[in-house]
Scaffold this motif. Structure first.
Motif, short mmCIF file in Angstrom:
data_model
loop_
_atom_site.label_atom_id
_atom_site.label_comp_id
_atom_site.label_asym_id
_atom_site.label_seq_id
_atom_site.Cartn_x
_atom_site.Cartn_y
_atom_site.Cartn_z
N PRO A 41 0.84 -1.21 0.00
CA PRO A 41 0.00 0.00 0.00
C PRO A 41 0.87 1.25 0.00
O PRO A 41 1.85 1.33 0.75
CB PRO A 41 -0.79 -0.14 1.30
CG PRO A 41 0.09 -0.95 2.20
CD PRO A 41 0.80 -1.92 1.29
N GLU A 42 0.53 2.23 -0.84
CA GLU A 42 1.36 3.44 -0.94
C GLU A 42 0.56 4.70 -0.63
O GLU A 42 0.82 5.38 0.33
CB GLU A 42 2.02 3.51 -2.32
CG GLU A 42 3.01 2.38 -2.54
CD GLU A 42 4.27 2.81 -3.25
OE1 GLU A 42 4.37 3.98 -3.69
OE2 GLU A 42 5.18 1.97 -3.36
N GLY A 43 -0.41 5.06 -1.46
CA GLY A 43 -1.20 6.26 -1.21
C GLY A 43 -2.35 5.97 -0.27
O GLY A 43 -2.87 4.85 -0.22
N ILE A 44 -2.78 7.01 0.47
CA ILE A 44 -3.95 6.86 1.34
C ILE A 44 -4.67 8.20 1.44
O ILE A 44 -4.04 9.26 1.47
CB ILE A 44 -3.54 6.34 2.75
CG1 ILE A 44 -4.78 5.95 3.56
CG2 ILE A 44 -2.65 7.33 3.49
CD1 ILE A 44 -4.47 5.12 4.79
N ALA A 45 -6.00 8.12 1.46
CA ALA A 45 -6.85 9.31 1.59
C ALA A 45 -8.09 8.91 2.36
O ALA A 45 -8.39 7.72 2.53
CB ALA A 45 -7.21 9.87 0.21
N ALA A 46 -8.83 9.91 2.83
CA ALA A 46 -10.06 9.65 3.59
C ALA A 46 -11.12 10.65 3.19
O ALA A 46 -10.83 11.82 2.93
CB ALA A 46 -9.79 9.73 5.09
N ASP A 47 -12.39 10.19 3.13
CA ASP A 47 -13.48 11.11 2.86
C ASP A 47 -14.11 11.58 4.16
O ASP A 47 -13.68 11.19 5.26
CB ASP A 47 -14.50 10.49 1.91
CG ASP A 47 -15.22 9.28 2.48
OD1 ASP A 47 -15.22 9.10 3.72
OD2 ASP A 47 -15.81 8.52 1.69
N ASP A 48 -15.14 12.41 4.06
CA ASP A 48 -15.75 12.99 5.25
C ASP A 48 -16.45 11.95 6.12
O ASP A 48 -16.67 12.19 7.32
CB ASP A 48 -16.76 14.07 4.84
CG ASP A 48 -16.09 15.30 4.25
OD1 ASP A 48 -14.88 15.48 4.48
OD2 ASP A 48 -16.78 16.08 3.55
N HIS A 97 0.04 5.56 -7.39
CA HIS A 97 0.75 6.01 -6.17
C HIS A 97 -0.19 6.86 -5.32
O HIS A 97 -1.03 6.35 -4.61
CB HIS A 97 2.03 6.74 -6.53
CG HIS A 97 2.92 7.01 -5.36
ND1 HIS A 97 3.78 6.07 -4.84
CD2 HIS A 97 3.07 8.10 -4.58
CE1 HIS A 97 4.42 6.57 -3.79
NE2 HIS A 97 4.00 7.81 -3.62
N GLY A 98 -0.07 8.19 -5.36
CA GLY A 98 -0.87 9.05 -4.49
C GLY A 98 -2.31 9.15 -4.94
O GLY A 98 -2.65 8.96 -6.11
N LEU A 99 -3.18 9.49 -3.98
CA LEU A 99 -4.58 9.71 -4.29
C LEU A 99 -5.20 10.65 -3.26
O LEU A 99 -4.64 10.86 -2.18
CB LEU A 99 -5.36 8.40 -4.36
CG LEU A 99 -5.81 7.70 -3.08
CD1 LEU A 99 -6.78 6.56 -3.43
CD2 LEU A 99 -4.66 7.14 -2.29
N THR A 106 -15.47 12.11 -5.28
CA THR A 106 -14.65 11.71 -6.41
C THR A 106 -13.21 11.48 -5.94
O THR A 106 -12.64 12.32 -5.24
CB THR A 106 -14.65 12.78 -7.51
OG1 THR A 106 -15.99 12.96 -7.98
CG2 THR A 106 -13.76 12.39 -8.68
N VAL A 107 -12.66 10.35 -6.33
CA VAL A 107 -11.28 10.00 -5.96
C VAL A 107 -10.37 10.33 -7.14
O VAL A 107 -10.68 10.00 -8.29
CB VAL A 107 -11.17 8.51 -5.60
CG1 VAL A 107 -9.73 8.13 -5.27
CG2 VAL A 107 -12.08 8.17 -4.42
#
Length: 351
Positions: A41-48, A97-99, A106-107
């Motif tokens: 796992p490389e990129g990570i993001a979170a929504d509200d 990679h990143g996100l 929308t991702v």
């Protein structure tokens, strides 16, 4: 200087506990986070809503972990590289990679080896926002007229403007809501180190990027080819494109906490910023999680310098192996891609 040292000493008392949240060994398995398997796992993001989105570089897929801890495949086909838009299970990526994720769900994904910025709509459909598949370059322009060279990091503001670390072009790019790509800072194909506005600035393979509520950008600027003599600094870019150095000493890699002008990093890759202006850094080659306070004090929150293993614990009792990215929730909780340990780590601040 005395005030900075006093601030650093106060921040140094902050303690975090780090625990494995999902993953354990290299593999692919959906399901409950405690039994699911991840691969690089490389990129990570979170929504509200607290849903996590993760890129898996080796598997060329995007995974999702919902607020109940269920891991599922969002887009791509495991261990299959290529390029295809369409429904998530039919789409193909090439080493994403990143996100990041915007306010409507929308991702945005840096499809690194395809030299593209991709999108995943809330209903799971994959599209291409900018770039031409398999074609690298430095050109500005609209949508598929633009060219990137292995972009790695992406951030989006409340107006729908997308910012990209165009890593192997050594630049920061901007995509407006109409799909027009421009170069915000740096000069395409020219690496180095310089502060200044727009084209006068220089970067050395920028990787991570984050944005605060005032639309300031934070960028990890370090050579990505295992050469820690690169810039090894954290840069800040204001909304007008003025680039400054937030922390670290250019050309010097290492591990030293303290005031921002004296602190050292070792190939930092991931960056996130909290609502109060605290900047968190995945100091990848150092195997550490670092923090830069709003007052300008750099501290180490977790990990052991150059000790590469998987270990839960508080502060230096925890250990990581090349953590690549991190995200901070409104609660202050951190989620980290501990990449070469094939796991996601959660960091919680202790009272």
């Amino acid at each position: 200087m005395l005030l900075l040292w006093a601030s650093w000493h106060a921040v140094a008392q902050v303690r975090y506990r780090f625990d494995t949240y999902a993953g354990s060994v290299d593999g692919f398995r959906d399901g409950d986070r405690k039994t699911a398997l991840l691969r690089s796992p490389e990129g990570i993001a979170a929504d509200d809503a607290g849903t996590l989105y993760i890129t898996e570089y080796k598997s060329s897929i995007v995974r999702k972990i919902d607020k109940n801890g269920t891991v599922s495949l969002l887009a791509g086909q495991p261990m299959t590289t290529g390029y295809a838009d369409g429904p998530g299970n039919q789409a193909l990526f090439n080493r994403p990679h990143g996100l990041t994720v915007d306010k409507v769900g929308t991702v945005y994904v840096c499809d690194m080896k395809n030299h593209l910025i991709r999108t995943i709509s809330p209903d799971g459909r994959v599209g291409t926002l900018a770039g031409k598949a398999g074609v690298s370059g430095t050109a500005d322009g609209v949508s598929d007229q633009a060219r990137f060279n292995q972009p790695e990091g992406v951030a989006v503001n409340s107006r729908g403007e997308v910012f990209v670390t165009d890593t192997y072009n050594y630049t920061i790019r901007k995509i407006d809501p109409h799909g027009r790509v421009t170069t915000l800072a740096g000069l395409g194909g020219v690496k180095g180190y310089a502060n200044g506005r727009g084209r006068r600035a220089r970067f050395n393979k920028p990787i991570g990027i984050a944005i605060d509520k005032a639309d300031n950008l934070y960028v990890t600027d370090a050579d990505y080819d295992g050469k820690p003599s690169g810039n090894c600094v954290i840069r800040k870019i204001d909304p007008r494109g003025n680039v400054t150095t937030l922390g670290g000493i250019p050309g010097r890699a290492g591990h030293r906490d303290g005031p921002i002008g004296e602190a050292l990093f070792n190939r930092p890759a991931g960056v996130a910023v909290a609502a109060d202006g605290t900047v968190f850094v995945a100091d990848t080659e150092a195997d550490l999680i670092r923090q830069i306070s709003p007052a300008g004090a750099v501290t180490t929150l977790g990990g052991q310098y150059l000790i590469e293993k998987a270990q839960d614990g508080v502060g230096s009792a925890a250990a990581f192996f090349d953590p690549q990215s991190l995200v901070v929730l409104p609660t202050g909780t951190l989620f980290i891609t501990d990449t070469l340990n094939n796991r996601i780590v959660v960091g919680r601040k202790l009272d």
